[in-house]
Design a protein around this motif. Sequence first.
Motif, short mmCIF file in Angstrom:
data_model
loop_
_atom_site.label_atom_id
_atom_site.label_comp_id
_atom_site.label_asym_id
_atom_site.label_seq_id
_atom_site.Cartn_x
_atom_site.Cartn_y
_atom_site.Cartn_z
N LYS A 159 10.11 5.43 -1.19
CA LYS A 159 10.21 5.26 0.26
C LYS A 159 9.86 3.83 0.67
CE LYS A 159 9.04 10.10 1.25
NZ LYS A 159 8.13 11.02 1.99
N GLY A 160 10.05 2.90 -0.26
CA GLY A 160 9.79 1.50 0.06
C GLY A 160 8.37 1.09 -0.21
N LEU A 161 7.63 1.83 -1.06
CA LEU A 161 6.24 1.49 -1.37
C LEU A 161 6.11 1.27 -2.88
CD1 LEU A 161 3.01 3.05 0.04
CD2 LEU A 161 3.27 2.80 -2.42
N THR A 162 5.47 0.16 -3.22
CA THR A 162 5.22 -0.14 -4.64
C THR A 162 3.77 -0.59 -4.81
OG1 THR A 162 5.94 -2.45 -4.39
CG2 THR A 162 7.61 -0.83 -5.09
N VAL A 163 3.22 -0.30 -5.99
CA VAL A 163 1.86 -0.74 -6.34
C VAL A 163 1.96 -1.49 -7.67
CG1 VAL A 163 -0.53 -0.07 -6.83
CG2 VAL A 163 0.85 1.26 -5.20
N THR A 164 1.52 -2.74 -7.67
CA THR A 164 1.57 -3.55 -8.90
C THR A 164 0.23 -4.26 -9.09
OG1 THR A 164 2.50 -5.43 -7.69
CG2 THR A 164 4.06 -3.93 -8.75
N GLU A 165 0.03 -4.74 -10.32
CA GLU A 165 -1.17 -5.51 -10.64
C GLU A 165 -0.76 -6.77 -11.38
OE1 GLU A 165 -5.22 -5.25 -13.43
OE2 GLU A 165 -3.75 -3.61 -13.43
N ARG A 166 -1.25 -7.92 -10.92
CA ARG A 166 -0.97 -9.18 -11.60
C ARG A 166 -2.03 -10.22 -11.20
NH1 ARG A 166 2.97 -8.86 -7.53
NH2 ARG A 166 3.01 -10.65 -6.07
N ASP A 167 -2.33 -11.10 -12.14
CA ASP A 167 -3.30 -12.18 -11.90
C ASP A 167 -4.65 -11.67 -11.42
OD1 ASP A 167 -1.26 -13.94 -12.57
OD2 ASP A 167 -0.57 -14.11 -10.49
N GLY A 168 -5.06 -10.48 -11.90
CA GLY A 168 -6.36 -9.95 -11.52
C GLY A 168 -6.40 -9.37 -10.12
N LYS A 169 -5.26 -9.18 -9.50
CA LYS A 169 -5.20 -8.62 -8.15
C LYS A 169 -4.26 -7.41 -8.14
CE LYS A 169 -5.81 -13.20 -6.04
NZ LYS A 169 -5.24 -14.20 -5.10
N VAL A 170 -4.47 -6.54 -7.13
CA VAL A 170 -3.58 -5.39 -6.94
C VAL A 170 -2.78 -5.61 -5.67
CG1 VAL A 170 -3.47 -2.90 -6.57
CG2 VAL A 170 -5.14 -3.83 -8.17
N TYR A 171 -1.45 -5.41 -5.78
CA TYR A 171 -0.55 -5.62 -4.65
C TYR A 171 0.06 -4.28 -4.25
CZ TYR A 171 -0.76 -10.62 -5.76
OH TYR A 171 -1.17 -11.91 -5.99
N VAL A 172 -0.14 -3.93 -2.98
CA VAL A 172 0.53 -2.75 -2.42
C VAL A 172 1.54 -3.26 -1.40
CG1 VAL A 172 0.28 -0.59 -1.16
CG2 VAL A 172 -1.51 -1.32 -2.74
N SER A 173 2.83 -3.02 -1.68
CA SER A 173 3.89 -3.51 -0.78
C SER A 173 4.55 -2.32 -0.09
CB SER A 173 4.92 -4.30 -1.59
OG SER A 173 5.94 -4.79 -0.74
N MET A 174 4.63 -2.41 1.24
CA MET A 174 5.29 -1.36 2.03
C MET A 174 6.40 -2.01 2.84
SD MET A 174 2.07 0.89 3.49
CE MET A 174 0.75 1.46 2.43
N GLU A 175 7.60 -1.52 2.64
CA GLU A 175 8.73 -2.05 3.41
C GLU A 175 8.65 -1.57 4.85
OE1 GLU A 175 12.45 -1.26 1.53
OE2 GLU A 175 11.76 -1.92 -0.45
#
Length: 321
Positions: free
Chosen positions: A178-194
């Motif tokens: 539904k346009g939501l992703t959870v990723t981890e990179r460079d020691g950070k967590v990214y939650v992206s919501m369209e």
Amino acid sequence: MIRKITLGLAILSLSTSCVSKKIYQDLENKFADLKKERNALADENEGLKTNNSTLQTDLNKYKTEAEKLKAERDKLAADYAATKKSLDNLKSSYDALEKDSNEALDANIKKNRELLAELEAKQKAMAAEQDKLNKLKADLLKSSTRLAELEKIMADKEAAMKKLKETLSKSLKAFEGKGLTVTERDGKVYVSMENKLLFESGSWTVGTEGKKAVDLVGKVLGDNPDISVLIEGHTDNDKIVGSIGGGVENNWDLSTKRATAIVTILSANAKVKKENLTAAGRGEFAPLLSNETAEGKAKNRRIEFILTPKLDELSKLLNEL
């Protein structure tokens, strides 16, 4: 000799058959005595021959030994001459050294004093360097200990962020696709919501479905009070036309209002620390994809939650290194 006597007696016997018996008997007795004497002399002669042979053997042996002793004597004489020559040379050298010894001794004493002074100076310098080295070793040990602590903290933070990512992914599983992703990179967590999950076009009011997703993020943040969160609003490059709601001037303004709206929802959760939240508008200037396609624009219109572990402890350790 005995043969001559015997022969004489025989002739005498033949020519004087008229000799008296007494004379004859005396001659017989003399003959017997002479015979005994002859035998004794023969035995003595054999003994002398044997003794002569033994003496000759001993003589040869003594000659051999004498020659050997003479050779050894000659060698000793040669060695003595060579040793005497070496001794004479050593005496000459000694005399020459003794002659110069006083001057050489004075020079050596002076040189030794200079060397001793130089040695003392070097020892002092070495002691100073050793003190520096000991201090450096102590500092290195201290830094190594801090570095180990730093590495452990970083490993713990990394493990915590990995666990946080897994928790968010599990909590937001219902919004997959539904346009939501959870990723981890460079020691950070990214939650992206369209934006299609959160906002209507041109609006910064969060819809019901979007609010559920944001509330779930807030619940996880409430359980992790040591996480700093940057909420970034992003838009495509379409220009703002006319008046929207309370009015926005441009995409930057719109992206900031949308980020602030998300912060407002998160702040409603009493467990979320307000000081951990930051709202920022990036406008159209950090696109994920090209804005040349509708699909690219849809991906670029989004809210990003950037979750970062607090690094105060790390900063303190780094400053101490």
